[in-house]
Scaffold this active site. Structure first.
Site, mmCIF file in Angstrom:
data_model
loop_
_atom_site.group_PDB
_atom_site.id
_atom_site.type_symbol
_atom_site.label_atom_id
_atom_site.label_comp_id
_atom_site.label_asym_id
_atom_site.label_seq_id
_atom_site.Cartn_x
_atom_site.Cartn_y
_atom_site.Cartn_z
ATOM 1 N N THR A 69 0.848 -1.196 0.000
ATOM 2 C CA THR A 69 0.000 0.000 0.000
ATOM 3 C C THR A 69 0.878 1.239 0.000
ATOM 4 O OG1 THR A 69 -1.738 -1.174 1.182
ATOM 5 C CG2 THR A 69 -1.815 1.223 1.269
ATOM 6 N N TYR A 70 1.915 1.229 0.812
ATOM 7 C CA TYR A 70 2.870 2.338 0.872
ATOM 8 C C TYR A 70 3.556 2.534 -0.488
ATOM 9 C CZ TYR A 70 7.023 4.993 2.193
ATOM 10 O OH TYR A 70 8.013 5.929 2.256
ATOM 11 N N CYS A 71 3.998 1.443 -1.093
ATOM 12 C CA CYS A 71 4.669 1.523 -2.399
ATOM 13 C C CYS A 71 3.762 2.161 -3.443
ATOM 14 C CB CYS A 71 5.100 0.140 -2.875
ATOM 15 S SG CYS A 71 6.327 -0.664 -1.828
#
Length: 186
Positions: A69-71
């Site tokens: 999700t961060y990526c």
């Protein structure tokens, strides 16, 4: 305490909402003033981890695995910077995506004590101090050389090469339009 798995009041994953949509909305609200005050620069922080994911327009809110999700949110920041550069071309506003490096910060403050301690050791061993991480941000904010590269991706105070999929102008435009709908600008 919020975590990456939480959701905003508007129903967005906290990570996507904070890392992309918040910046997108604020920049769009400020854009008329940025144009009036030209030359202006918008520096958006991203991360080299963008390369581990591609956007899925069926689920921009991906929230199953926090790292991915961060990526995705950091890839969205790159596309945002590129599309802002295109939209603002010739209007006195330039845009940059910056990977400041892996920086020693307090991002772990909402996690468990054991996780924080583990990450403190890892950050001490492998991450750079905030002062060093800020250098590329400052470079893009004030450098005459950076001013010539609106829409660029910068690492260590110089332009860096993006993976081919992260340079797709069609995806950047599609994300911009989707983001406008999500924050109710369109």
């Amino acid at each position: 305490m919020p975590s990456i798995l939480d959701w905003t009041d508007d129903g967005f994953s906290m990570c996507f909402g904070v890392n992309h949509l918040g910046h997108f909305l604020l920049t769009n609200l400020l854009l008329p003033r940025l144009k009036e005050c030209a030359p202006s620069r918008v520096v958006t922080l991203t991360c080299s981890t963008y390369k581990y994911q591609k956007l899925d327009f069926q689920d921009l809110n991906y929230n199953l695995l926090p790292f991915f999700t961060y990526c995705r949110s950091k890839l969205a920041n790159i596309y945002f910077s590129q599309e802002l550069a295109r939209i603002a071309d010739g209007k006195g506003v330039t845009s940059y995506a910056v990977h400041p490096g892996f920086v020693q910060s307090s991002w772990t403050c909402h996690y468990s004590f054991l996780f924080r301690m583990l990450m403190q050791v890892i950050m001490w061993m492998f991450f750079v101090p905030c002062e060093i991480g800020a250098q590329t941000v400052i470079y893009c904010a004030v450098s005459d050389e950076a001013a010539k590269r609106s829409g660029g991706y910068f690492v260590d105070c110089r332009p860096a090469v993006l993976r081919p999929f992260a340079k797709d102008a069609g995806v950047a435009k599609k994300l911009w339009e989707a983001s406008e709908r999500l924050v109710k600008l369109a």
